[in-house]
Enzyme design. Structure first.
Site, PDB file in Angstrom:
ATOM      1  N   HIS A   1       0.844  -1.193   0.000  1.00  0.00           N
ATOM      2  CA  HIS A   1       0.000   0.000   0.000  1.00  0.00           C
ATOM      3  C   HIS A   1       0.880   1.244   0.000  1.00  0.00           C
ATOM      4  O   HIS A   1       2.097   1.157   0.108  1.00  0.00           O
ATOM      5  CB  HIS A   1      -0.987   0.014   1.176  1.00  0.00           C
TER       6      HIS A   1
ATOM      7  N   CYS B   1       5.829   6.126   4.770  1.00  0.00           N
ATOM      8  CA  CYS B   1       4.716   5.301   4.291  1.00  0.00           C
ATOM      9  C   CYS B   1       3.954   5.936   3.121  1.00  0.00           C
ATOM     10  O   CYS B   1       3.015   5.344   2.603  1.00  0.00           O
ATOM     11  CB  CYS B   1       3.761   4.964   5.432  1.00  0.00           C
TER      12      CYS B   1
ATOM     13  N   HIS C   1       4.957   0.350  -0.306  1.00  0.00           N
ATOM     14  CA  HIS C   1       5.671  -0.621   0.518  1.00  0.00           C
ATOM     15  C   HIS C   1       4.681  -1.710   0.929  1.00  0.00           C
ATOM     16  O   HIS C   1       3.502  -1.617   0.616  1.00  0.00           O
ATOM     17  CB  HIS C   1       6.283   0.057   1.758  1.00  0.00           C
TER      18      HIS C   1
ATOM     19  N   HIS D   1       3.483  -5.131   3.799  1.00  0.00           N
ATOM     20  CA  HIS D   1       3.487  -5.695   5.145  1.00  0.00           C
ATOM     21  C   HIS D   1       3.072  -7.157   5.090  1.00  0.00           C
ATOM     22  O   HIS D   1       2.309  -7.564   4.222  1.00  0.00           O
ATOM     23  CB  HIS D   1       2.504  -4.953   6.058  1.00  0.00           C
TER      24      HIS D   1
ATOM     25  N   HIS E   1      -1.224 -10.406  -1.638  1.00  0.00           N
ATOM     26  CA  HIS E   1      -0.386 -10.049  -2.779  1.00  0.00           C
ATOM     27  C   HIS E   1      -1.051  -9.028  -3.702  1.00  0.00           C
ATOM     28  O   HIS E   1      -0.858  -9.049  -4.917  1.00  0.00           O
ATOM     29  CB  HIS E   1       0.079 -11.294  -3.529  1.00  0.00           C
TER      30      HIS E   1
ATOM     31  N   GLU F   1       0.168  -5.062  11.630  1.00  0.00           N
ATOM     32  CA  GLU F   1       0.901  -4.615  10.458  1.00  0.00           C
ATOM     33  C   GLU F   1       2.385  -4.982  10.549  1.00  0.00           C
ATOM     34  O   GLU F   1       3.009  -5.340   9.561  1.00  0.00           O
ATOM     35  CB  GLU F   1       0.730  -3.095  10.345  1.00  0.00           C
TER      36      GLU F   1
END
Length: 154
Positions: free
Chosen positions: A16, A25, A29, A31, A75, A136
């Site tokens: 995201h 952020c 990137h 998680h 994904h 996260e």
């Protein structure tokens, strides 16, 4: 009979970016999310029922969460559809990437609200969503509790 809470845990990988954010952020990137889903209900008391003694079959809960959350978000790269990231989303999608455009900033806080709404719609009437925990990172997570959101449950 007593109310019992049961929890099933899930994991998925999602990318995201937080448009307009003033930190790292804002960049795309990802998680390794961990989602804990807790429901509450009374165990089935009819001994002739194949699910006797269960609040809900863990397999049935798994199907709901996999269909609504894991299979959709795993994904994928998630962007707020109301930001300029839609241009990047289109480019990625055109190149065969799994891209989700959502109505919210894709923070853990907003994702857990979205997940609660999606899961609640598919639970049997006698089972209530009690809480969600979306982790996260190892040290950061958002939690949603039905008791904190009673006005939003309709």
């Amino acid at each position: 009979m007593s109310n019992i809470r049961i929890t099933k845990q899930f994991s998925f990988e999602t990318g995201h970016a937080l448009y307009g954010y003033d930190g790292k952020c804002r960049n795309v990137h990802g998680h390794s999310y961990k989602l804990s889903v807790t429901v509450i209900g009374t165990p089935i008391s009819q001994s002739e029922n194949v699910k006797f003694g269960m609040v809900i079959d863990f397999g049935d809960l798994k199907k709901i969460v996999k269909n609504e959350i894991v299979d959709v978000f795993d994904h994928a790269t998630v962007f707020n559809k109301n930001t300029p990231h839609v241009e990047l989303a289109k480019e990625l999608s055109d190149r065969g990437h799994n891209v989700l455009l959502v109505d919210y900033q894709p923070t853990s806080e907003m994702m857990v609200i979205d997940f609660a709404r999606k899961i609640q719609k598919h639970l049997p009437q006698n089972i209530k969503l009690f809480s969600l925990k979306l982790q996260e990172t190892d040290t950061s997570f958002a939690e949603w509790y039905a008791s904190d959101n009673e006005a939003d449950l309709s």
